[in-house]
Design an enzyme around this catalytic site. Sequence first.
Site, PDB file in Angstrom:
ATOM      1  CB  CYS A 210       0.018 -34.016  27.819  1.00  0.00           C
ATOM      2  SG  CYS A 210       0.728 -34.464  29.419  1.00  0.00           S
ATOM      3  CG  HIS A 326       4.816 -31.643  29.675  1.00  0.00           C
ATOM      4  ND1 HIS A 326       4.755 -30.971  30.868  1.00  0.00           N
ATOM      5  CD2 HIS A 326       3.892 -32.651  29.765  1.00  0.00           C
ATOM      6  CE1 HIS A 326       3.844 -31.544  31.648  1.00  0.00           C
ATOM      7  NE2 HIS A 326       3.311 -32.557  30.990  1.00  0.00           N
TER       8      HIS A 326
END
Length: 427
Positions: A210, A326
């Site tokens: 990711c 994130h």
Amino acid sequence: MGPYPHSFSALQLSTMKFSTAAGALFAISSSASTVYGFAPAPSSLTARALTFSSVHSVREPSRRSHIASFSNRRTTISMSAGTFNVGIVGATGAVGKEIVGCLEKRSFPVNGLRIFGSERSAGKEVDTKFGKVTVELFSEEAARECDVVFLAVDGDFSLKHAENICAGDDGPVVIDNSSAFRYKEGIPLCVPEINAETTKGKKLIANPNCTTAIGLMAVWPLHKLFGLTKMVMSTYQAASGAGQPGMDELVEGTRSVLNGERDVAENKIFAHPLPFNVIPHIDKFQENGYTKEEMKVTWETRKICGLADDFPVSCTAVRIPTSRAHSESIVALFEKPVDVAAARKALEEAPGVKLRDDPEKLSYPMPLTATGQYDIEVGRLRKNIAFDNALEFFVCGDQLLRGAALNAVIVAEAMIDNGSLKAKASV
């Protein structure tokens, strides 16, 4: 007091207003629960705070007409290529739930949806846009009946089953979200906006880490413009990178500290307590001093972008006490002189990228605004003053979407587009 000195004393914690605690817990737990479509325990503080859930409800992905992304071709795909029997292994987990949501929201041409799970999950019913689906006990034979199978499971499971599922001319396309096949030669590691062409004629596709996927969505258009020569990244990664157990530990740990039960939260999932802390350690440490999470960024950047095996990429990965999305600070060095205006234009036109960069209006990428969004956010764009021909910028992205589920679904769309994914009935 234990080994972790804390900035809040017990007295300070005990005098905090309830509304402050509720607000803090709500900010964490709303993205850890309502985003996935499940509710927290009714007895929890979160249940009371969720009466305000509209404040942090999942935002629909932006639909910017000037971006020529795969999403703009969905109607063409569904009409010209037929419909597909889709299987998901691990659909009751965090990433699996998001895959179902992406299939629904993107109007993926689903003929039938099959959800496979363990003995513990088998028999449960899942409500979807495609109807109520009963979770089936996984078997390779059943999975092979599908046209495409999304694996949202761990690497050991994928190593054991993925190649068997897709084997032969009659096997389905398998899109694997684990790290099992990312570095294996001959298996595409795909971010569709960058290297969709690598999936043509393939049956097994690896979804990237990711962190890598989110960062490269911003780096790639700049690389095409100026020619990347080096990259240094620092990441600020949410608890959801450790799955639902990680998010639960953050919520419960925050609650226990705010209500005065503990000075320092307990930790089982993370190396140290995460509430009111940051941890510069994700995954196992390697012999070179980097962690495996950090080296994933190096290895995967080289493979996805078609760079040399020794291309210089360095990363420091840090876990922070946010629930979802994130963040990354990136310094990118280029072969050509950089122009900020040209860089802005390239990012504005890049598919899957939203330029959020207006410091005067305090507008820049944040997990709060990136959560639930299909596009990654890029901002704080500027020339780096320490290096020649370098840009520095900040990126945020929902790692369960752009870094996992959404990327996997767009891979499938790209494979329909290039003819690699076909409905078996039409073969």
